[in-house]
Enzyme design. Structure first.
Site, PDB file in Angstrom:
ATOM      1  CD  GLU A 300      -1.972   3.201  -0.858  1.00 25.49           C
ATOM      2  OE1 GLU A 300      -1.862   2.086  -1.366  1.00 25.49           O
ATOM      3  OE2 GLU A 300      -1.922   3.380   0.371  1.00 25.49           O
ATOM      4  CG  ASP A 304      -1.947   5.970   2.226  1.00 26.19           C
ATOM      5  OD1 ASP A 304      -2.171   4.820   2.647  1.00 26.19           O
ATOM      6  OD2 ASP A 304      -1.257   6.197   1.213  1.00 26.19           O
ATOM      7  CB  SER A 511      -1.911   0.023   1.408  1.00 23.35           C
ATOM      8  OG  SER A 511      -1.384   0.283   0.230  1.00 23.35           O
TER       9      SER A 511
END
Ligand SMILES: *[C@@H]1O[C@H](CO)[C@@H](O)[C@H](O)[C@H]1NC(C)=O
Ligand SMILES: *[C@@H]1O[C@H](CO)[C@@H](O)[C@H](O)[C@H]1NC(C)=O
Ligand SMILES: *[C@@H]1O[C@H](CO)[C@@H](O)[C@H](O)[C@H]1NC(C)=O
Ligand SMILES: *[C@@H]1O[C@H](CO)[C@@H](O)[C@H](O)[C@H]1NC(C)=O
Ligand SMILES: *[C@@H]1O[C@H](CO)[C@@H](O)[C@H](O)[C@H]1NC(C)=O
Ligand SMILES: *[C@@H]1O[C@H](CO)[C@@H](O)[C@H](O)[C@H]1NC(C)=O
Ligand SMILES: *[C@@H]1O[C@H](CO)[C@@H](O)[C@H](O)[C@H]1NC(C)=O
Ligand SMILES: *[C@@H]1O[C@H](CO)[C@@H](O)[C@H](O)[C@H]1NC(C)=O
Length: 597
Positions: A300, A304, A511
């Protein structure tokens, strides 16, 4: 040995305690049902320390909300005139009487002076106390709870009490009854798949896409997504940021999600070569760490940082990492616990993406309302806050619609759709997911209606129209038609190429969508700032207003649906829908629109 200073302090405390009014009897303040999946393990160790955060009421919040809308609504004369940190703090300050009564209560438990820390506005008081003392203060018993599926453990209680006279002077105390986990939205549906073929953008094959730069996109993008695909698809190819000295973008990370620099550099080298000299900075909150051991890199966090910062180069990027304290990681795990420190910051990024959340019903209303109010503060100060809308369609965050268990957690055990939080907060921009080129809705795109927050007026027309077009009676009782509806917008969320542990591979989820949408918001802020205008701040009033015009700057997604809870979910339709919101951004058009907003 006691120093003179602490001796004096002790004497003063004793005097204060003696002067304090006799404490009124405890009355239950809040009781919750533990969310499904959590089981009680054993009593919490009495010496285990927790940071009790006490939220004092913010009597002027309605005024803050009025200011928020005045500076965020493009039809208002005050559009863009954001509030200063001090102005916002004055509007969330508690009443002096609340401060005094809470202080007296704390003193009566031996807590004063350095034992207390206060948020700048005074609306939060934090005390570090052993479980044994918290139990006395709150007339409760803490237990260690575990969540079998994830292995998470928390020190929590299902009910707590406060002296009756304090009920109107304290909104919320946590950690007590909040069971939310900071679940990253990546890999909910399926995990990182290593060994993605190097994306082929060079064979010249193109897919026609009406809103894209030049009206077409490399055919390889209908298979694997790269930053170049997104810049082309969202009509931003060739835009060069000009306000990198002022404009900033940030993403959030939580315990065990470390953003790896080596992964970041390799990603840029392979997919954004013109940004190869880029780096990002890290802000540590509540003892957060960003461990660079390769085996600890987070999918994640890597996703990001790579997309939010890769797409906006050379705009400076910040990774906010929030800590916790093993082995129980009891008090700092939730994204909800960590929001407030952003509001305390002096120097805020103009756009923030967060791909973390949990089912709305794992957060008690009292706390969700306070966390949501923190996002209103950020918006009033000119920050755009984006959250992933969730990866379980209309269901409970488990993207396999067949295994979702959609039961209400309020004692009724009713079957119903399960909205996610913070996406359901009306002061954030919730980002859903699309897939393929041209885009259709991604099947897992989280969407629906809040059970906590009423529909804000900015989305009245859009949501009323959508509800009016539903087949009569469909899903009656499964969703709350009067609730805040989400997502607001969407962006690609399937087959993103990232580099993780120095290997290229693919990931999916909202996400992917939130940092992507946030990157285009940052580019819009760049254009605004470069032309001497204010950053966009809280986006939703603008987004819904633009979409009431003939040219909106959004690509409407009209194919697909978001199954869950044993249903087919909602459909993507013409106009707003609870699958893809208004759709994905057309940066080139939006840039023209926001420069004249
Ligand atoms: C895009 O890929 C999907 C398979 O993922 C395929 O069904 C669709 O036809 C492709 N679209 C175009 C325009 O090639
Ligand atoms: C995602 O990649 C897989 C191969 O790894 C492919 O089968 C699928 O069609 C792709 N989906 C989209 C939406 O591009
Ligand atoms: C990037 O920033 C980090 C943290 O400040 C630093 O440790 C690292 O050396 C920087 N990398 C480069 C290539 O400048
Ligand atoms: C980083 O993680 C490794 C292994 O997981 C550990 O040995 C090391 O102490 C950690 N470093 C820091 C600074 O926490
Ligand atoms: C809720 O209802 C479902 C289906 O009727 C059942 O399987 C489940 O055990 C119930 N849960 C509780 C907590 O009663
Ligand atoms: C529906 O949403 C409203 C807020 O708009 C809330 O007051 C109400 O309790 C919700 N109903 C249910 C059944 O959750
Ligand atoms: C979605 O569209 C299908 C096909 O048109 C229709 O049968 C179904 O009722 C629609 N569902 C909703 C929730 O509108
Ligand atoms: C892309 O943006 C430019 C403005 O930068 C605009 O002139 C053009 O029409 C847009 N292209 C499409 C296909 O929307």
């Amino acid at each position: 040995m006691l120093s003179l200073r602490s001796a004096l302090l002790c004497a003063a405390l004793a005097a204060l305690a003696a002067a304090a009014p006799a404490e009124s009897a405890h009355k239950v303040k809040e009781t919750v049902y533990p969310p499904r999946g959590w089981t009680v393990l054993r009593p919490a160790p009495p010496a285990h320390t927790i940071s009790l955060r006490i939220g004092l009421p913010q009597p002027k919040f309605p005024e803050l909300e009025e200011h928020l809308y005045a500076v965020s609504d493009p039809s208002s004369g005050r559009y863009g005139a954001h509030l200063s940190k001090g102005e916002v703090e004055a509007l969330v300050a508690p009443h002096p009487e609340s401060v005094q009564l809470v202080d007296e209560w704390l003193v009566s438990h031996g807590l004063a002076g350095d034992a207390l820390s206060r948020s700048p506005a005074g609306d939060w008081v934090t005390v570090k106390v052993p479980v044994s003392l918290a139990e006395k203060m709150l007339d409760t018993t803490y237990h260690v709870w575990t969540h079998a599926a994830s292995g998470a453990a928390l020190v929590r209680t299902t009910s707590y009490s406060l002296p009756a006279h304090l009920h109107e002077h304290i909104d919320v105390i946590q950690p007590t009854t909040t069971f939310a986990r900071s679940t990253p939205m990546s890999a909910t549906y399926r995990s990182f798949r290593a060994g993605a073929a190097a994306p082929d953008r060079t064979d010249g094959a193109k897919v026609a896409v009406p809103g894209a730069s030049g009206g077409q996109v490399a055919a390889s993008c209908n298979g694997t997504i790269t930053p170049a695909c997104l810049l082309e698809l969202y009509n931003a190819t060739g835009y060069t940021p000009q306000a990198a000295a002022t404009n900033k973008i940030a993403v959030t990370g939580y315990l065990e999600q470390y953003a790896n620099y080596a992964d970041y550099y390799q990603f840029l080298e392979e997919l954004v070569p013109y940004a190869a000299d880029s780096n990002f900075s890290v802000v540590y909150i509540n003892g957060g760490v960003n461990n660079q051991t390769l085996a600890d890199a987070g999918v994640e966090a890597d996703l990001d940082t790579q997309y939010a910062f890769g797409l906006t180069y050379p705009t400076p990027g910040t990774f906010y990492t929030t800590g916790g304290s093993p082995p129980f990681t009891p008090d700092d795990l939730e994204p909800t616990d960590s929001n407030e420190p952003y509001a305390e910051a002096n120097d805020l990024p103009q756009s923030i993406s967060s791909s973390y959340g949990d089912d709305e019903q794992t957060v008690p209303y009292s706390y969700a309302a306070r966390v949501c109010a923190e996002f209103a503060q950020l918006g009033a100060r000119g920050v755009s806050v984006m959250f992933s809308s969730g990866d379980g369609g209309v269901g409970d965050g488990d993207a396999d619609p067949a295994t979702q268990e959609c039961y209400s957690n309020d004692g009724r055990n009713a079957t119903e759709f399960i909205p996610g939080f913070p996406a359901s907060c009306p002061y954030v921009t919730a980002v859903g997911a699309t897939s393929q080129v041209p885009e259709i809705a991604a099947w897992f795109s989280g969407g629906g209606f809040s059970n906590y927050f009423a529909r804000p007026s900015y989305q009245d027309d859009a949501v009323t129209k959508y509800l009016g077009e539903l087949a009569p009676g469909i899903y009656a009782g499964l969703y709350n038609a009067s609730g805040r509806a989400f997502p607001d917008v969407s962006a690609e969320g399937v087959n993103f190429t990232i580099v993780w542990e120095l290997e290229a591979g693919l990931v999916d989820g909202t996400s992917c969508s939130s940092p992507t949408f946030t990157a285009f918001v940052a580019l819009l802020n760049d254009a605004r700032i470069a032309s001497g205008q204010a950053a966009l701040g809280f986006l939703n009033p603008l987004i819904y207003a633009l979409n009431a015009q003939a040219v909106s700057g959004f690509n409407d997604i009209t194919v697909g649906n978001n199954p869950g809870c044993g249903t087919e979910g909602f459909n993507a339709t013409i106009g707003w829908d609870p699958v893809t919101g208004w759709g994905s951004p057309n940066f080139g058009i939006l840039k023209e629109l926001v420069l004249s907003a």
